[in-house]
Design a protein around this motif. Structure first.
Motif, PDB file in Angstrom:
ATOM      1  N   ARG A   1      27.273   8.312  78.270  1.00  0.00           N
ATOM      2  CA  ARG A   1      27.292   7.177  77.387  1.00  0.00           C
ATOM      3  C   ARG A   1      25.895   6.601  77.164  1.00  0.00           C
ATOM      4  NH1 ARG A   1      31.816   2.927  77.170  1.00  0.00           N
ATOM      5  NH2 ARG A   1      32.988   3.268  78.997  1.00  0.00           N
ATOM      6  N   ASP A   2      24.878   7.240  77.661  1.00  0.00           N
ATOM      7  CA  ASP A   2      23.530   6.720  77.463  1.00  0.00           C
ATOM      8  C   ASP A   2      23.207   6.666  75.978  1.00  0.00           C
ATOM      9  OD1 ASP A   2      23.193   6.606  80.182  1.00  0.00           O
ATOM     10  OD2 ASP A   2      22.159   8.512  80.313  1.00  0.00           O
ATOM     11  N   VAL A   3      22.771   5.503  75.543  1.00  0.00           N
ATOM     12  CA  VAL A   3      22.328   5.337  74.161  1.00  0.00           C
ATOM     13  C   VAL A   3      20.917   4.802  74.175  1.00  0.00           C
ATOM     14  CG1 VAL A   3      24.670   4.948  73.311  1.00  0.00           C
ATOM     15  CG2 VAL A   3      23.274   3.000  73.928  1.00  0.00           C
ATOM     16  N   THR A   4      20.217   4.970  73.082  1.00  0.00           N
ATOM     17  CA  THR A   4      18.840   4.508  73.001  1.00  0.00           C
ATOM     18  C   THR A   4      18.766   3.140  72.341  1.00  0.00           C
ATOM     19  OG1 THR A   4      18.441   5.521  70.857  1.00  0.00           O
ATOM     20  CG2 THR A   4      18.034   6.902  72.810  1.00  0.00           C
ATOM     21  N   VAL A   5      17.653   2.476  72.555  1.00  0.00           N
ATOM     22  CA  VAL A   5      17.393   1.201  71.891  1.00  0.00           C
ATOM     23  C   VAL A   5      17.407   1.410  70.380  1.00  0.00           C
ATOM     24  CG1 VAL A   5      15.637  -0.575  71.504  1.00  0.00           C
ATOM     25  CG2 VAL A   5      16.137   0.193  73.825  1.00  0.00           C
ATOM     26  N   LYS A   6      16.824   2.492  69.947  1.00  0.00           N
ATOM     27  CA  LYS A   6      16.796   2.783  68.513  1.00  0.00           C
ATOM     28  C   LYS A   6      18.213   2.872  67.946  1.00  0.00           C
ATOM     29  CE  LYS A   6      14.865   6.060  65.194  1.00  0.00           C
ATOM     30  NZ  LYS A   6      14.033   7.266  65.052  1.00  0.00           N
ATOM     31  N   GLN A   7      19.119   3.528  68.660  1.00  0.00           N
ATOM     32  CA  GLN A   7      20.500   3.628  68.194  1.00  0.00           C
ATOM     33  C   GLN A   7      21.176   2.258  68.159  1.00  0.00           C
ATOM     34  OE1 GLN A   7      21.707   6.514  71.112  1.00  0.00           O
ATOM     35  NE2 GLN A   7      21.578   8.215  69.658  1.00  0.00           N
ATOM     36  N   LEU A   8      20.885   1.402  69.133  1.00  0.00           N
ATOM     37  CA  LEU A   8      21.442   0.047  69.110  1.00  0.00           C
ATOM     38  C   LEU A   8      20.920  -0.733  67.913  1.00  0.00           C
ATOM     39  CD1 LEU A   8      21.210  -0.892  72.887  1.00  0.00           C
ATOM     40  CD2 LEU A   8      23.285  -0.404  71.584  1.00  0.00           C
ATOM     41  N   ASN A  10      19.784   0.415  65.035  1.00  0.00           N
ATOM     42  CA  ASN A  10      20.207   0.887  63.714  1.00  0.00           C
ATOM     43  C   ASN A  10      21.713   1.151  63.633  1.00  0.00           C
ATOM     44  OD1 ASN A  10      20.551   3.460  64.821  1.00  0.00           O
ATOM     45  ND2 ASN A  10      18.610   4.222  64.039  1.00  0.00           N
ATOM     46  N   HIS A  11      22.460   0.605  64.602  1.00  0.00           N
ATOM     47  CA  HIS A  11      23.936   0.635  64.586  1.00  0.00           C
ATOM     48  C   HIS A  11      24.508   2.046  64.553  1.00  0.00           C
ATOM     49  CE1 HIS A  11      23.926  -3.710  64.055  1.00  0.00           C
ATOM     50  NE2 HIS A  11      23.044  -3.540  63.101  1.00  0.00           N
ATOM     51  N   THR A  12      23.893   2.936  65.313  1.00  0.00           N
ATOM     52  CA  THR A  12      24.407   4.303  65.413  1.00  0.00           C
ATOM     53  C   THR A  12      24.722   4.664  66.868  1.00  0.00           C
ATOM     54  OG1 THR A  12      22.171   5.220  65.571  1.00  0.00           O
ATOM     55  CG2 THR A  12      23.157   5.092  63.354  1.00  0.00           C
ATOM     56  N   SER A  13      24.858   3.676  67.734  1.00  0.00           N
ATOM     57  CA  SER A  13      25.053   3.933  69.162  1.00  0.00           C
ATOM     58  C   SER A  13      26.459   4.376  69.513  1.00  0.00           C
ATOM     59  CB  SER A  13      24.723   2.680  69.972  1.00  0.00           C
ATOM     60  OG  SER A  13      25.689   1.667  69.714  1.00  0.00           O
ATOM     61  N   GLY A  14      27.446   3.934  68.755  1.00  0.00           N
ATOM     62  CA  GLY A  14      28.838   4.256  69.062  1.00  0.00           C
ATOM     63  C   GLY A  14      29.454   3.368  70.127  1.00  0.00           C
ATOM     64  N   VAL A  15      28.670   2.431  70.703  1.00  0.00           N
ATOM     65  CA  VAL A  15      29.258   1.553  71.715  1.00  0.00           C
ATOM     66  C   VAL A  15      30.380   0.729  71.090  1.00  0.00           C
ATOM     67  CG1 VAL A  15      27.140   1.418  73.106  1.00  0.00           C
ATOM     68  CG2 VAL A  15      27.598  -0.338  71.406  1.00  0.00           C
ATOM     69  N   PRO A  16      31.412   0.429  71.858  1.00  0.00           N
ATOM     70  CA  PRO A  16      32.516  -0.345  71.300  1.00  0.00           C
ATOM     71  C   PRO A  16      32.072  -1.746  70.905  1.00  0.00           C
ATOM     72  CG  PRO A  16      32.823   0.018  73.654  1.00  0.00           C
ATOM     73  CD  PRO A  16      31.616   0.784  73.250  1.00  0.00           C
ATOM     74  N   PRO A  57      30.792   9.447  68.736  1.00  0.00           N
ATOM     75  CA  PRO A  57      29.643   9.993  69.470  1.00  0.00           C
ATOM     76  C   PRO A  57      28.332   9.355  69.002  1.00  0.00           C
ATOM     77  CG  PRO A  57      31.108  11.753  68.768  1.00  0.00           C
ATOM     78  CD  PRO A  57      31.589  10.500  68.093  1.00  0.00           C
ATOM     79  N   LYS A  58      27.493   9.013  69.962  1.00  0.00           N
ATOM     80  CA  LYS A  58      26.228   8.344  69.637  1.00  0.00           C
ATOM     81  C   LYS A  58      25.426   9.136  68.616  1.00  0.00           C
ATOM     82  CE  LYS A  58      24.002  10.392  73.587  1.00  0.00           C
ATOM     83  NZ  LYS A  58      23.401  10.193  74.857  1.00  0.00           N
ATOM     84  N   GLY A  59      24.839   8.399  67.679  1.00  0.00           N
ATOM     85  CA  GLY A  59      24.005   9.003  66.654  1.00  0.00           C
ATOM     86  C   GLY A  59      24.750   9.663  65.514  1.00  0.00           C
ATOM     87  N   GLU A  60      26.074   9.667  65.564  1.00  0.00           N
ATOM     88  CA  GLU A  60      26.843  10.399  64.553  1.00  0.00           C
ATOM     89  C   GLU A  60      26.973   9.671  63.224  1.00  0.00           C
ATOM     90  OE1 GLU A  60      31.403  11.356  64.484  1.00  0.00           O
ATOM     91  OE2 GLU A  60      30.363  12.846  65.720  1.00  0.00           O
ATOM     92  N   LYS A  61      27.074   8.336  63.256  1.00  0.00           N
ATOM     93  CA  LYS A  61      27.224   7.596  62.003  1.00  0.00           C
ATOM     94  C   LYS A  61      26.761   6.162  62.173  1.00  0.00           C
ATOM     95  CE  LYS A  61      31.948   5.894  62.440  1.00  0.00           C
ATOM     96  NZ  LYS A  61      33.233   5.780  61.773  1.00  0.00           N
ATOM     97  N   PHE A  62      26.681   5.450  61.061  1.00  0.00           N
ATOM     98  CA  PHE A  62      26.322   4.033  61.048  1.00  0.00           C
ATOM     99  C   PHE A  62      27.596   3.202  61.028  1.00  0.00           C
ATOM    100  CE2 PHE A  62      26.044   0.124  58.655  1.00  0.00           C
ATOM    101  CZ  PHE A  62      24.972  -0.518  59.232  1.00  0.00           C
ATOM    102  N   GLY A  98      12.256   3.785  72.041  1.00  0.00           N
ATOM    103  CA  GLY A  98      13.263   4.227  71.096  1.00  0.00           C
ATOM    104  C   GLY A  98      13.989   5.513  71.417  1.00  0.00           C
ATOM    105  N   ASN A  99      13.361   6.474  72.046  1.00  0.00           N
ATOM    106  CA  ASN A  99      14.019   7.753  72.299  1.00  0.00           C
ATOM    107  C   ASN A  99      14.427   7.950  73.751  1.00  0.00           C
ATOM    108  OD1 ASN A  99      13.895   8.661  69.627  1.00  0.00           O
ATOM    109  ND2 ASN A  99      11.736   9.141  69.901  1.00  0.00           N
ATOM    110  N   HIS A 100      14.319   6.917  74.563  1.00  0.00           N
ATOM    111  CA  HIS A 100      14.697   7.043  75.968  1.00  0.00           C
ATOM    112  C   HIS A 100      16.017   6.324  76.217  1.00  0.00           C
ATOM    113  CE1 HIS A 100      10.803   8.609  76.114  1.00  0.00           C
ATOM    114  NE2 HIS A 100      10.202   7.704  76.834  1.00  0.00           N
ATOM    115  N   PRO A 101      17.003   7.000  76.808  1.00  0.00           N
ATOM    116  CA  PRO A 101      18.277   6.350  77.082  1.00  0.00           C
ATOM    117  C   PRO A 101      18.175   5.383  78.256  1.00  0.00           C
ATOM    118  CG  PRO A 101      18.309   8.582  77.891  1.00  0.00           C
ATOM    119  CD  PRO A 101      16.993   8.390  77.194  1.00  0.00           C
ATOM    120  N   ILE A 102      18.070   4.093  77.964  1.00  0.00           N
ATOM    121  CA  ILE A 102      17.924   3.113  79.036  1.00  0.00           C
ATOM    122  C   ILE A 102      19.142   2.209  79.153  1.00  0.00           C
ATOM    123  CG2 ILE A 102      15.420   3.109  78.886  1.00  0.00           C
ATOM    124  CD1 ILE A 102      15.590   0.494  77.378  1.00  0.00           C
TER     125      ILE A 102
END
Length: 108
Positions: A1-8, A10-16, A57-62, A98-102
């Motif tokens: 479930r690791d997501v990146t700051v960049k994904q958070l 730009n709303h592509t993280s997939g987190v609920p 899945p993370k990064g799959e869509k906005f 941005g590219n590190h899952p923190i």
């Protein structure tokens, strides 16, 4: 479930999302079981979404996501002297990390 700051950001993280319009019609429904007067800190919102499955899945869509901002705020709060950051701190953090899952530690 690791997501990146960049994904958070730009709303592509997939987190609920704590308010998922596909499940609830009215924002007020969110506070029936968890009254908003219980919210004092960003971490107080975690019970609203932390145990829900990923939306996709993370990064799959906005998909706009309020929970992503909660997680971002928690990251910023954990930096020493976060109140002294310049106004564009989120973009600085995104650029630097941005590219590190923190998020895995918080959300895993």
């Amino acid at each position: 479930r690791d997501v990146t700051v960049k994904q958070l950001l730009n709303h592509t993280s997939g987190v609920p999302d704590y308010f998922d319009e596909s499940v609830m019609e009215e924002y007020e429904e969110l506070w029936i079981d968890y009254p908003n007067y219980k919210i004092r800190h960003n971490s107080d919102l975690l019970p609203l979404f932390i145990h829900k499955p990923m939306m996709y899945p993370k990064g799959e869509k906005f998909q706009y996501n309020n929970s992503g901002y909660v997680l971002l705020a928690m990251i910023v709060e954990n930096f020493p002297n976060f109140s002294h950051f310049p106004p564009n701190i989120i973009s600085i953090i995104a650029h630097q990390y941005g590219n590190h899952p923190i998020i895995g530690i918080i959300f895993g």
